[in-house]
Design a protein around this motif. Structure first.
Motif, PDB file in Angstrom:
ATOM      1  N   ASP A   1       0.845  -1.198   0.000  1.00  0.00           N
ATOM      2  CA  ASP A   1       0.000   0.000   0.000  1.00  0.00           C
ATOM      3  C   ASP A   1       0.881   1.248   0.000  1.00  0.00           C
ATOM      4  O   ASP A   1       2.084   1.173   0.222  1.00  0.00           O
ATOM      5  N   GLU A   2       0.259   2.386  -0.219  1.00  0.00           N
ATOM      6  CA  GLU A   2       0.923   3.675  -0.096  1.00  0.00           C
ATOM      7  C   GLU A   2       1.005   4.026   1.386  1.00  0.00           C
ATOM      8  O   GLU A   2       0.021   3.850   2.116  1.00  0.00           O
ATOM      9  N   VAL A   3       2.157   4.501   1.843  1.00  0.00           N
ATOM     10  CA  VAL A   3       2.358   4.817   3.257  1.00  0.00           C
ATOM     11  C   VAL A   3       3.079   6.150   3.416  1.00  0.00           C
ATOM     12  O   VAL A   3       3.700   6.655   2.480  1.00  0.00           O
ATOM     13  N   TYR A   4       3.012   6.694   4.622  1.00  0.00           N
ATOM     14  CA  TYR A   4       3.725   7.919   4.972  1.00  0.00           C
ATOM     15  C   TYR A   4       5.203   7.626   5.268  1.00  0.00           C
ATOM     16  O   TYR A   4       6.077   8.400   4.921  1.00  0.00           O
TER      17      TYR A   4
ATOM     18  N   VAL B   1       4.701   0.465  10.385  1.00  0.00           N
ATOM     19  CA  VAL B   1       4.254   1.078   9.143  1.00  0.00           C
ATOM     20  C   VAL B   1       3.418   2.300   9.502  1.00  0.00           C
ATOM     21  O   VAL B   1       2.399   2.184  10.184  1.00  0.00           O
TER      22      VAL B   1
ATOM     23  N   THR C   1       0.948   4.606   8.335  1.00  0.00           N
ATOM     24  CA  THR C   1      -0.010   4.769   7.249  1.00  0.00           C
ATOM     25  C   THR C   1      -0.297   6.242   6.974  1.00  0.00           C
ATOM     26  O   THR C   1      -0.598   6.615   5.851  1.00  0.00           O
ATOM     27  N   ASP C   2      -0.219   7.075   8.008  1.00  0.00           N
ATOM     28  CA  ASP C   2      -0.241   8.530   7.892  1.00  0.00           C
ATOM     29  C   ASP C   2       0.437   9.079   9.141  1.00  0.00           C
ATOM     30  O   ASP C   2       1.002   8.318   9.918  1.00  0.00           O
TER      31      ASP C   2
ATOM     32  N   HIS D   1      -1.475   7.375  12.345  1.00  0.00           N
ATOM     33  CA  HIS D   1      -1.871   5.967  12.434  1.00  0.00           C
ATOM     34  C   HIS D   1      -0.721   5.062  11.998  1.00  0.00           C
ATOM     35  O   HIS D   1       0.019   5.392  11.072  1.00  0.00           O
ATOM     36  N   SER D   2      -0.619   3.918  12.677  1.00  0.00           N
ATOM     37  CA  SER D   2       0.443   2.974  12.336  1.00  0.00           C
ATOM     38  C   SER D   2      -0.033   1.533  12.501  1.00  0.00           C
ATOM     39  O   SER D   2      -1.027   1.266  13.165  1.00  0.00           O
ATOM     40  N   THR D   3       0.701   0.621  11.865  1.00  0.00           N
ATOM     41  CA  THR D   3       0.457  -0.811  11.948  1.00  0.00           C
ATOM     42  C   THR D   3       1.789  -1.478  12.259  1.00  0.00           C
ATOM     43  O   THR D   3       2.820  -1.078  11.717  1.00  0.00           O
TER      44      THR D   3
END
Length: 83
Positions: A15-18, A49, A51-52, A55-57
């Motif tokens: 995916d696209e990530v920050y 990760v 995501t923005d 937010h993270s994973t």
């Protein structure tokens, strides 16, 4: 930037990530948008990760490698699982 996390069995993330924080063998480091080209070995640990900005994973990984080129980040690992 685009991030892919791959194991020998499957594609775990794409995916696209920050940005992404990685457990390098010489210490943790972060890759953000338009990062310079890079190849590095990874040790067992956690990938964060971003995501923005808010937010993270998390993924738990075994050793592997990361390649950064042309705003594409590819993480190749022995094994991984989402946390």
């Amino acid at each position: 930037m685009h991030l892919e996390i791959l194991t020998p069995e499957r594609k775990l993330f794409s995916d696209e990530v920050y940005g992404v924080q990685l457990p390098g063998v010489s210490g943790s480091f972060e890759v953000l948008d338009k990062h310079a080209p890079l190849v590095s070995a990874l040790k067992s640990g956690r990938i964060k990760v971003l995501t923005d900005k808010n937010h993270s994973t998390l993924f738990e990984i075994r050793s592997g490698f990361v390649e950064v080129i042309s705003n594409q980040v590819t993480v190749l690992v022995e094994g991984a699982k989402a946390m």
